[in-house]
Design a protein around this motif. Structure first.
Motif, mmCIF file in Angstrom:
data_model
loop_
_atom_site.group_PDB
_atom_site.id
_atom_site.type_symbol
_atom_site.label_atom_id
_atom_site.label_comp_id
_atom_site.label_asym_id
_atom_site.label_seq_id
_atom_site.Cartn_x
_atom_site.Cartn_y
_atom_site.Cartn_z
ATOM 1 N N GLU A 46 17.819 13.951 -2.581
ATOM 2 C CA GLU A 46 16.691 13.064 -2.853
ATOM 3 C C GLU A 46 15.936 13.535 -4.086
ATOM 4 O O GLU A 46 15.537 14.704 -4.185
ATOM 5 C CB GLU A 46 15.750 13.052 -1.641
ATOM 6 N N LEU A 48 12.703 14.035 -6.266
ATOM 7 C CA LEU A 48 11.303 14.241 -5.920
ATOM 8 C C LEU A 48 10.367 14.011 -7.106
ATOM 9 O O LEU A 48 9.384 13.273 -6.989
ATOM 10 C CB LEU A 48 11.090 15.660 -5.401
ATOM 11 N N ALA A 61 8.684 10.531 -6.773
ATOM 12 C CA ALA A 61 9.162 9.661 -5.712
ATOM 13 C C ALA A 61 7.973 9.277 -4.842
ATOM 14 O O ALA A 61 7.031 10.063 -4.675
ATOM 15 C CB ALA A 61 10.208 10.381 -4.872
ATOM 16 N N ASP A 62 8.024 8.090 -4.274
ATOM 17 C CA ASP A 62 6.922 7.623 -3.434
ATOM 18 C C ASP A 62 6.677 8.561 -2.257
ATOM 19 O O ASP A 62 5.547 8.715 -1.796
ATOM 20 C CB ASP A 62 7.218 6.210 -2.918
ATOM 21 N N SER A 63 7.736 9.201 -1.773
ATOM 22 C CA SER A 63 7.621 10.046 -0.586
ATOM 23 C C SER A 63 6.771 11.293 -0.819
ATOM 24 O O SER A 63 6.277 11.888 0.145
ATOM 25 C CB SER A 63 9.015 10.467 -0.103
ATOM 26 N N VAL A 64 6.579 11.678 -2.078
ATOM 27 C CA VAL A 64 5.817 12.894 -2.355
ATOM 28 C C VAL A 64 4.616 12.651 -3.257
ATOM 29 O O VAL A 64 3.842 13.587 -3.527
ATOM 30 C CB VAL A 64 6.717 13.988 -2.976
ATOM 31 N N LYS A 65 4.464 11.437 -3.716
ATOM 32 C CA LYS A 65 3.358 11.123 -4.621
ATOM 33 C C LYS A 65 2.030 11.429 -3.946
ATOM 34 O O LYS A 65 1.792 11.037 -2.811
ATOM 35 C CB LYS A 65 3.448 9.655 -5.019
ATOM 36 N N GLN A 87 5.053 18.447 5.724
ATOM 37 C CA GLN A 87 5.394 17.894 7.031
ATOM 38 C C GLN A 87 6.782 18.373 7.445
ATOM 39 O O GLN A 87 7.560 18.884 6.631
ATOM 40 C CB GLN A 87 5.346 16.375 6.973
ATOM 41 N N GLU A 89 9.363 16.776 7.993
ATOM 42 C CA GLU A 89 10.431 16.091 7.254
ATOM 43 C C GLU A 89 10.606 16.603 5.832
ATOM 44 O O GLU A 89 11.534 16.187 5.135
ATOM 45 C CB GLU A 89 10.186 14.579 7.243
ATOM 46 N N ASP A 90 9.743 17.510 5.403
ATOM 47 C CA ASP A 90 9.908 18.125 4.094
ATOM 48 C C ASP A 90 10.875 19.304 4.137
ATOM 49 O O ASP A 90 11.201 19.882 3.094
ATOM 50 C CB ASP A 90 8.557 18.592 3.539
#
Length: 122
Positions: A46, A48, A61-65, A87, A89-90
């Protein structure tokens, strides 16, 4: 000769912070784009974050912004990923990578580090 060497991984509790660093050398040190990726078990790699060596433009990436911040020190040939509000999931192996200017959009990088493990526990 390793051109990218990551450090700073480890075990952290949820909500905690961690700072990853990547030392670059050789051709990797002169690349246009520096980025961070991760790969969790059973999942695809993925993207980042990325930063341009000249100008310091960033992309996330939106997941870490808002939680992660990428920076670079051209004098020291390092790229850093500051991670916060971690989290479960990280949890993943985190890789730094460098590439040509086309990597900014293609996400295809030329040089990769060996990765550093980040584990987030509850």
């Amino acid at each position: 000769q390793l051109q990218l060497v990551e450090s700073g991984g480890g075990l952290v509790q949820t909500g905690g912070s961690l700072r990853l660093s990547c030392a670059t050398s050789g051709r990797a040190a002169s690349s246009d784009v520096l980025g961070w990726f991760r790969q969790a078990p059973g999942k695809e790699r993925e993207f980042l974050a990325a930063i341009t060596r000249i100008g310091g433009n960033t992309n996330y990436a939106d997941s870490v912004k808002g939680r992660f911040a990428i920076s670079r020190d051209n004098a020291k040939n390092t790229v850093t990923l500051q991670m916060g509000s971690l989290q479960l999931e990280d949890t993943a192996v985190y890789y730094c990578a460098t590439g040509r200017s086309t990597a900014w959009t293609s996400k295809e990088y030329d040089y990769w580090g060996q990765g550093t493990q980040v584990t987030v526990s509850s």
